[in-house]
Scaffold this motif. Structure first.
Motif, PDB file in Angstrom:
ATOM      1  N   LEU B 440       0.836  -1.209   0.000  1.00 40.35           N
ATOM      2  CA  LEU B 440       0.000   0.000   0.000  1.00 40.35           C
ATOM      3  C   LEU B 440       0.867   1.254   0.000  1.00 40.35           C
ATOM      4  O   LEU B 440       0.570   2.232  -0.689  1.00 40.35           O
ATOM      5  CB  LEU B 440      -0.922  -0.016   1.219  1.00 40.35           C
ATOM      6  CG  LEU B 440      -2.089  -1.005   1.136  1.00 40.35           C
ATOM      7  CD1 LEU B 440      -2.691  -1.257   2.513  1.00 40.35           C
ATOM      8  CD2 LEU B 440      -3.166  -0.501   0.175  1.00 40.35           C
ATOM      9  N   GLU B 441       1.939   1.192   0.765  1.00 42.40           N
ATOM     10  CA  GLU B 441       2.845   2.344   0.849  1.00 42.40           C
ATOM     11  C   GLU B 441       3.427   2.671  -0.530  1.00 42.40           C
ATOM     12  O   GLU B 441       3.488   3.822  -0.945  1.00 42.40           O
ATOM     13  CB  GLU B 441       3.984   1.999   1.834  1.00 42.40           C
ATOM     14  CG  GLU B 441       4.650   3.187   2.457  1.00 42.40           C
ATOM     15  CD  GLU B 441       3.666   4.052   3.233  1.00 42.40           C
ATOM     16  OE1 GLU B 441       2.858   3.495   3.996  1.00 42.40           O
ATOM     17  OE2 GLU B 441       3.682   5.290   3.023  1.00 42.40           O
ATOM     18  N   ARG B 442       3.823   1.629  -1.238  1.00 40.06           N
ATOM     19  CA  ARG B 442       4.423   1.842  -2.555  1.00 40.06           C
ATOM     20  C   ARG B 442       3.400   2.406  -3.544  1.00 40.06           C
ATOM     21  O   ARG B 442       3.725   3.259  -4.365  1.00 40.06           O
ATOM     22  CB  ARG B 442       5.000   0.526  -3.089  1.00 40.06           C
ATOM     23  CG  ARG B 442       6.292   0.130  -2.401  1.00 40.06           C
ATOM     24  CD  ARG B 442       6.807  -1.218  -2.869  1.00 40.06           C
ATOM     25  NE  ARG B 442       8.094  -1.509  -2.249  1.00 40.06           N
ATOM     26  CZ  ARG B 442       9.265  -1.114  -2.730  1.00 40.06           C
ATOM     27  NH1 ARG B 442       9.321  -0.411  -3.845  1.00 40.06           N
ATOM     28  NH2 ARG B 442      10.384  -1.407  -2.099  1.00 40.06           N
ATOM     29  N   LEU B 443       2.175   1.922  -3.455  1.00 39.39           N
ATOM     30  CA  LEU B 443       1.139   2.456  -4.354  1.00 39.39           C
ATOM     31  C   LEU B 443       0.885   3.926  -4.062  1.00 39.39           C
ATOM     32  O   LEU B 443       0.755   4.746  -4.956  1.00 39.39           O
ATOM     33  CB  LEU B 443      -0.161   1.667  -4.178  1.00 39.39           C
ATOM     34  CG  LEU B 443      -0.178   0.263  -4.757  1.00 39.39           C
ATOM     35  CD1 LEU B 443      -1.456  -0.450  -4.335  1.00 39.39           C
ATOM     36  CD2 LEU B 443      -0.073   0.300  -6.277  1.00 39.39           C
ATOM     37  N   LYS B 444       0.811   4.217  -2.775  1.00 35.71           N
ATOM     38  CA  LYS B 444       0.515   5.583  -2.375  1.00 35.71           C
ATOM     39  C   LYS B 444       1.628   6.532  -2.824  1.00 35.71           C
ATOM     40  O   LYS B 444       1.373   7.703  -3.131  1.00 35.71           O
ATOM     41  CB  LYS B 444       0.364   5.634  -0.854  1.00 35.71           C
ATOM     42  CG  LYS B 444      -0.600   6.710  -0.416  1.00 35.71           C
ATOM     43  CD  LYS B 444      -0.827   6.694   1.077  1.00 35.71           C
ATOM     44  CE  LYS B 444      -1.587   7.963   1.464  1.00 35.71           C
ATOM     45  NZ  LYS B 444      -1.779   8.080   2.892  1.00 35.71           N
ATOM     46  N   ALA B 445       2.835   6.001  -2.863  1.00 32.96           N
ATOM     47  CA  ALA B 445       3.986   6.836  -3.238  1.00 32.96           C
ATOM     48  C   ALA B 445       4.069   7.074  -4.743  1.00 32.96           C
ATOM     49  O   ALA B 445       4.798   7.961  -5.194  1.00 32.96           O
ATOM     50  CB  ALA B 445       5.268   6.182  -2.731  1.00 32.96           C
ATOM     51  N   MET B 446       3.365   6.278  -5.512  1.00 32.25           N
ATOM     52  CA  MET B 446       3.434   6.481  -6.973  1.00 32.25           C
ATOM     53  C   MET B 446       2.744   7.794  -7.327  1.00 32.25           C
ATOM     54  O   MET B 446       1.703   8.127  -6.767  1.00 32.25           O
ATOM     55  CB  MET B 446       2.714   5.335  -7.703  1.00 32.25           C
ATOM     56  CG  MET B 446       3.438   4.006  -7.636  1.00 32.25           C
ATOM     57  SD  MET B 446       2.551   2.815  -8.700  1.00 32.25           S
ATOM     58  CE  MET B 446       3.231   1.267  -8.104  1.00 32.25           C
ATOM     59  N   PRO B 447       3.299   8.540  -8.281  1.00 29.33           N
ATOM     60  CA  PRO B 447       2.643   9.797  -8.672  1.00 29.33           C
ATOM     61  C   PRO B 447       1.264   9.527  -9.259  1.00 29.33           C
ATOM     62  O   PRO B 447       1.060   8.530  -9.958  1.00 29.33           O
ATOM     63  CB  PRO B 447       3.590  10.383  -9.727  1.00 29.33           C
ATOM     64  CG  PRO B 447       4.451   9.244 -10.172  1.00 29.33           C
ATOM     65  CD  PRO B 447       4.524   8.275  -9.036  1.00 29.33           C
ATOM     66  N   LEU B 448       0.343  10.419  -8.967  1.00 30.75           N
ATOM     67  CA  LEU B 448      -1.005  10.280  -9.535  1.00 30.75           C
ATOM     68  C   LEU B 448      -1.015  10.815 -10.959  1.00 30.75           C
ATOM     69  O   LEU B 448      -0.302  11.767 -11.267  1.00 30.75           O
ATOM     70  CB  LEU B 448      -2.009  11.050  -8.682  1.00 30.75           C
ATOM     71  CG  LEU B 448      -2.466  10.344  -7.403  1.00 30.75           C
ATOM     72  CD1 LEU B 448      -3.119  11.335  -6.456  1.00 30.75           C
ATOM     73  CD2 LEU B 448      -3.400   9.186  -7.722  1.00 30.75           C
ATOM     74  N   PRO B 449      -1.807  10.202 -11.817  1.00 28.06           N
ATOM     75  CA  PRO B 449      -1.885  10.715 -13.188  1.00 28.06           C
ATOM     76  C   PRO B 449      -2.479  12.117 -13.206  1.00 28.06           C
ATOM     77  O   PRO B 449      -3.287  12.466 -12.357  1.00 28.06           O
ATOM     78  CB  PRO B 449      -2.791   9.708 -13.895  1.00 28.06           C
ATOM     79  CG  PRO B 449      -3.537   9.009 -12.817  1.00 28.06           C
ATOM     80  CD  PRO B 449      -2.671   9.041 -11.600  1.00 28.06           C
ATOM     81  N   SER B 450      -2.076  12.883 -14.180  1.00 27.35           N
ATOM     82  CA  SER B 450      -2.498  14.272 -14.280  1.00 27.35           C
ATOM     83  C   SER B 450      -3.989  14.367 -14.567  1.00 27.35           C
ATOM     84  O   SER B 450      -4.580  13.510 -15.226  1.00 27.35           O
ATOM     85  CB  SER B 450      -1.702  14.942 -15.393  1.00 27.35           C
ATOM     86  OG  SER B 450      -2.392  16.071 -15.860  1.00 27.35           O
ATOM     87  N   THR B 451      -4.599  15.412 -14.049  1.00 23.40           N
ATOM     88  CA  THR B 451      -6.002  15.670 -14.405  1.00 23.40           C
ATOM     89  C   THR B 451      -6.078  16.664 -15.565  1.00 23.40           C
ATOM     90  O   THR B 451      -7.137  16.899 -16.105  1.00 23.40           O
ATOM     91  CB  THR B 451      -6.762  16.273 -13.213  1.00 23.40           C
ATOM     92  OG1 THR B 451      -6.006  17.380 -12.724  1.00 23.40           O
ATOM     93  CG2 THR B 451      -6.962  15.263 -12.119  1.00 23.40           C
TER      94      THR B 451
END
Lengths: 291, 790
Positions: B440-451
């Motif tokens: 979960l930590e690694r997922l949370k650390a991934m950048p979110l795609p741009s809006t």
């Protein structure tokens, strides 16, 4: 099963005259499915792929004459400027392979209420060209669809072309599907502004036994635009106008519940598409983009 | 699609293998598949491509009714049709007219009664498939149609539950017909742990429903049965487990295994749908009757009736928690509709019941999992096997709890996460990595795609090029979910695989032949077998022998088990072959060397370097070994408490879904589907990423569109026109992080990969849609009208 392969229009018309029960086949994206699943087993198949003029389009007295055998891929690539609504509808048909094979003529022959090209043809005031050995007639699209998978063509006639006057205003086509590509429509809507004659045309798909126009919505909207001088001013649409139009569009439909969607959702989605697409065509019109 | 496969040797690979020491084409490398070029060029021979000049075509007459008595069957007109060689009914079944994976309750051909729409009644063999089909239409079956049992709860006399009551367990309501002699209950799994009357500050309840998913493999059921001259038959068929098929076919034909030989034909996907028999017995019956080879190929329509599907589920969940977010208790009741025949329903119930609370620590647990009979299509194995359905419920509960307490959904999952050393609800202690917090930590650390988007690109919008929005009504949502899945067969099953490995010199070079019966269904086991042989024997040239029953069982290609099990068997037998080669080497050297190994085609000593080539050592000698290999034993569950060491290994994956929802139209575009998964050891990193992508897409399909719609026991959408699976335009970029925390109990430390991503992707998407819409959305797949509420 007999397989007839005429190589000229005259041969094809003679074949259809001699075999009124013959099933015409072009891209086969619909007919072959029917055959493979044994939903229809015609005694005769009439292959129209060898007739050169069916696969052509051109200008004819100011309108576009689109041969019944022109593929969706070519409509998208070659006619997006001149027949924008139909090109947008073509873009939503099946997969690239289906669009390479499938034709507007075939869509008309199947006359499914879910056929993607129908709403765009209705909104564009298209005329369907029907030919037999006895002659040629052109039928407005509104008179063409007569029932679920039935049309006004006679047994001795072939659907040979569609005639469409290039638009004097913008057009839009939208379709609901439960995935983002390659899907049969749950509901569909097309709108065309015809500022040259101060008229609006619409087409509804998958929400009635046949593709149909929302005539009351068209009349009401054209009158409202006229009353507010908007055809000339190209000003912003009054508050609530799009919503009222959307309600009238939904009122023109008579959908059913089926495995693809509920009647209530069909009505709801039609009204949303009508409201949004009116906004889009009006924006284009207001900003001076003809289409 | 952009994909970013990543491994993190800095942290995760600490317990893993040294990557600098990878044998080219060996374990840890990503060599090409041996069948890869054939498949991408369309040359690969699938089971439906097989052809013999003198063969006949088999066709199956199926029941149009979900539940009916058969009063009579008249085959005379069909039999008299020109071109027809045989028409067979249940009376012609030579052996037992029943088969099944766990219970032999399913007739080869229906006798007296049909229990689902599509149940086979009669068979036709003809010299053309169309003649066979038309002849089948001439078979007259007289039915007495009965009202079908179509609801799992009703089938076992239960009323929708709230609160739990033991008394409803009593049995079948007298009103509901028994579809089988012992009633309509296939299995009831009880899990009792901790205090059964626990209370808590916060109580979260939910009722969830999951629709029936289809495996939607592209290669329809097909096979070729070839009679020999001596009353036996060779069956070439696409399947997932040759030996369990052989056992059932032998029983139905009344023949010993020597007379029923199976060979794996080219498999076009499986996903659990080929664990049960399809045309196997039918083809063999027709072949033995006519004395001619019989080809049978289902078309897509028939395929929807020709294999089991994923169990639809009704799930009642109640969680109690402290105000801190710590879970206190879970009371859960789940119903899995097994349809007309048991298939693997007992094992699916086992998984759903024991894995159905997800990777979270819950001290006090009450779970009742029921698998039932009904007159719906039979349900059985499908990728994720019981865990998929329950994940929709347990992850919705976690989101609901987070919302109730105003906590972050990731934080509440991490607060309750299982970790190594923790006890799962069956009392089993997790004895290898359980990196739920880190995933979960690694997922949370991934950048979110741009809006942001400069220009309107319809392909990025909900609805795609169908042009339903230019941004109007679109809201973004983000959701997380974690998968938790047992690997390999559980509950005391004697789970083993057999391998035969031969090393010899051919044309002057050493060559290895690896022979197992483990089915290659597209997942890449053939590549893994080659890789293991290269690593263990230092020989580059490895031939994969066709998969058949002339070697011992490889077990099922399911339960994420083949790389573990058949991979383990191949490694084990390679070790035996290597030992013999080294003995030969020492004999030819005339002395003992303590540190010999096989590497780069040579016998190598760490201290003395290359001593001899394998071909020098072997000469004309052929070294061949065959052996079985087992994972550590598991045990059955206590029937009253569900406690026990039931599972071999646990797999963990987590997803973060980012979605755009057109909230006015109810259309969804998955913007990104990120996954982090611990695979123990990435045996073939490219194949691992492929499994994660495919599993993620399949789980996404269940969340958004995939459902066999049933009404009154009948399938309403048996075609790819209306059973929708994701297209490339529905499939988002998938950033993937692969962790490698070795499991000390598993070969190479590996962890089964194939199922976990299928489990968490759908619930993550549902969670994201809930976040975007603010709606509860308790049913998968979510339909547009659930979002628009019209």
């Amino acid at each position: 099963m007999e397989f007839l392969t005429p190589t000229s229009m005259q041969e094809a018309l003679e074949a259809k005259s001699a075999h009124p029960d013959a099933k015409p086949i072009l891209g086969g994206t619909d007919v072959m499915v029917e055959l493979n699943f044994d939903r229809c087993r015609p005694a005769t198949l009439l292959d129209l792929t060898r007739i050169p003029e069916l696969a052509e389009w051109g200008r004819d007295n100011g309108s576009i004459k689109l041969g019944a055998g022109v593929s969706y891929t070519r409509v998208i690539a070659e006619l997006a400027d001149q027949l924008p609504g139909l090109a947008m509808a073509s873009r939503t048909v099946g997969s690239p392979q289906i669009r390479n094979r499938g034709t507007v003529g075939g869509n008309l022959g199947a006359a499914s209420p879910a056929g993607d090209s129908h709403p765009a043809l209705l909104a564009a005031d298209a005329e369907i060209e029907l030919r037999s050995v006895n002659g040629l007639r052109r039928l407005p699209a509104t008179e063409f669809y007569t029932g679920v998978k039935r049309h006004a063509g006679r047994d001795d006639e072939l659907i040979t072309a569609v005639h469409i006057t290039p638009p004097s205003g913008p057009q839009q086509f939208c379709k609901i599907g439960t995935r983002n590509a390659m899907v049969i429509s749950v509901s569909a809507f097309s709108i065309a502004l015809h500022p040259d004659r101060s008229e609006v045309r619409t087409g509804i798909g998958s929400a009635a036994p046949t593709p149909r126009r929302a005539v009351d919505a068209e009349t009401w909207l054209a009158a409202a635009l006229e009353a507010n001088g908007l055809w000339e001013s190209r000003g912003a649409l009054p508050e609530g106008l799009a919503r009222e139009f959307a309600g009238l569009v939904a009122a023109a439909a008579s959908p059913i519940d089926d495995v693809r969607g509920t009647a209530a959702y069909r009505l709801h989605s039609l009204s949303v598409m009508a409201r949004r697409s009116l906004g889009w065509v009006w924006n284009d019109y207001a900003s001076g983009q003809e289409h | 699609m952009t994909t970013t496969p990543q491994t993190r040797p800095d942290k995760a690979a600490v317990k893993g293998a040294d990557r600098t020491d990878v044998t080219p084409g060996g374990v840890g490398d990503s060599p090409s598949r041996p069948d890869g070029i054939l498949k991408v060029t369309g040359e690969f021979s699938y089971s439906s491509d097989m052809w013999l000049d003198d063969m006949l075509w088999g066709y199956t007459l199926r029941s149009p009714h979900p539940f009916a008595l058969i009063k009579s069957i008249d085959i005379s007109e069909a039999l008299a049709t020109a071109g027809v060689f045989a028409v067979l009914t249940s009376e012609d079944v030579p052996g037992e007219n029943f088969y099944g994976l766990e219970h032999a309750d399913q007739p080869v051909l229906a006798k007296d009664i049909v229990r689902y729409q599509g149940e086979p009644i009669a068979l036709v063999a003809a010299d053309h498939p169309e003649i066979a089909r038309r002849a089948a239409e001439k078979i007259t079956v007289e039915f007495v149609v009965l009202a079908p049992v179509v609801d799992a709860e009703v089938a076992i006399g239960h009323k929708p539950w709230n609160p739990p009551a033991e008394s409803v367990d009593a049995g079948v309501d007298g009103q509901v017909p028994h579809l089988h002699p012992n009633g309509n209950l296939v299995r009831h799994l009880k899990l009792r742990r901790g205090e059964q009357d626990a209370t808590a500050d916060v109580v979260i309840t939910g009722e969830y429903e999951v629709g029936m998913q289809d495996q939607a493999f592209l290669g329809p059921e097909s096979g070729l049965a070839v009679p020999d001259e001596e009353g036996g038959v060779d069956l070439y068929v696409a399947t997932q487990w040759l030996h369990v098929d052989q056992r059932q076919v032998c029983a139905a034909l009344g023949l010993p295994p020597e007379q029923v030989r199976l060979t794996l034909a080219g498999v076009g996907g499986a996903f659990g749908g080929r664990e049960d028999l399809s045309m196997h017995v039918h083809g063999c019956m027709l072949a033995l009757r006519t004395g001619k080879p019989i080809k049978m190929v289902y078309n897509r329509l028939e395929s929807f009736f020709g294999h089991v599907h994923r169990h639809p589920a009704k799930l009642y969940y109640e969680y109690g928690a402290e105000r801190s977010g710590k879970l206190v208790y879970a009371r859960v009741r789940m119903y899995l509709d097994g349809g007309a025949y048991a298939s693997s329903t007992p094992a699916v119930v086992g998984n759903a019941g024991t894995m159905g609370l997800g990777p979270y620590v819950i001290p006090h647990v009450t779970v009742d999992a029921y698998g039932t009979y009904s007159n719906n299509p039979p349900c059985g194995a499908m990728r994720g096997f019981g865990s998929v359905q329950t994940a929709f419920a347990y992850e919705a509960q976690m989101d609901k709890l987070a919302a109730e307490l105003g906590l972050d959904p990731v934080a509440i999952r991490q607060m309750n996460a299982l970790e190594e050393g923790a006890q799962v609800p069956t009392g089993q202690v997790i004895d290898s990595a359980a990196p739920v917090v880190e995933l979960l930590e690694r997922l949370k650390a991934m950048p979110l795609p741009s809006t942001e988007s400069d220009q309107l690109d319809l392909r990025r919008m909900p609805g795609g090029v169908s042009n339903t929005t230019h941004g109007e009504g679109v809201k973004r949502g983000v959701g997380y979910a974690v998968a938790y899945k047992n690997v390999a067969f559980s509950e005391g099953f004697d789970d083993y695989s057999t391998a035969r490995v031969r090393l010899e010199v051919s044309g002057g070079d050493p060559i290895v032949t690896v022979h197992t019966a483990a089915a290659e269904v597209g997942q890449g086991l053939v590549t893994i077998e080659q890789q293991i042989c290269r690593t263990e024997l230092g020989v580059d040239s490895v031939v994969v022998h066709p998969k058949d029953t002339s070697v011992g069982s490889g077990g099922s290609t399911s339960a994420s088990r083949q790389t573990y099990m058949t991979g383990g068997a191949v490694r084990h037998v390679c070790g035996k072959v290597r030992d013999r080669v080294l003995v030969l080497a020492e004999a030819s050297l005339g002395r003992t060397v303590s540190d010999l190994r096989l590497e780069n085609g040579s016998v190598v000593s760490r201290s003395e370097g290359v001593l001899a080539s394998i071909e020098q050592v072997l000469g004309d000698e052929v070294v061949e070994e065959t052996d079985e290999w087992r994972h550590r034993p598991t045990h059955g569950l206590d029937p009253e408490t569900g406690q026990g060491f039931a599972h071999v290994q646990f797999a963990f994956a987590a997803h973060r879904a980012v979605v755009d929802v057109d909230v006015e139209l109810g259309l969804v575009k998955v913007v990104e589907l990120a996954c982090a998964q611990d695979v123990g050891k990435a045996m073939n990193p490219q194949a691992v990423v492929g499994q994660i992508q495919g599993g993620s897409a399949q789980g996404m399909g269940l969340a958004l569109m995939e459902e066999i719609v049933i009404r009154d026991g009948k399938i309403l959408n048996p075609s790819f026109t209306d059973y929708l699976i994701p297209t490339i335009l529905d499939t988002p970029p998938m950033p993937i992080e692969v962790l490698e925390y070795a499991d000390p109990n598993a070969p190479y430390g590996l962890r089964g990969v194939g199922e976990a991503p299928t489990i968490s992707s759908g619930p993550a998407i549902m969670s994201a849609i809930r976040a975007a819409t603010g709606l509860d959305l308790t049913r998968a797949p979510v339909r547009p009208e659930h979002i628009t509420r019209t």
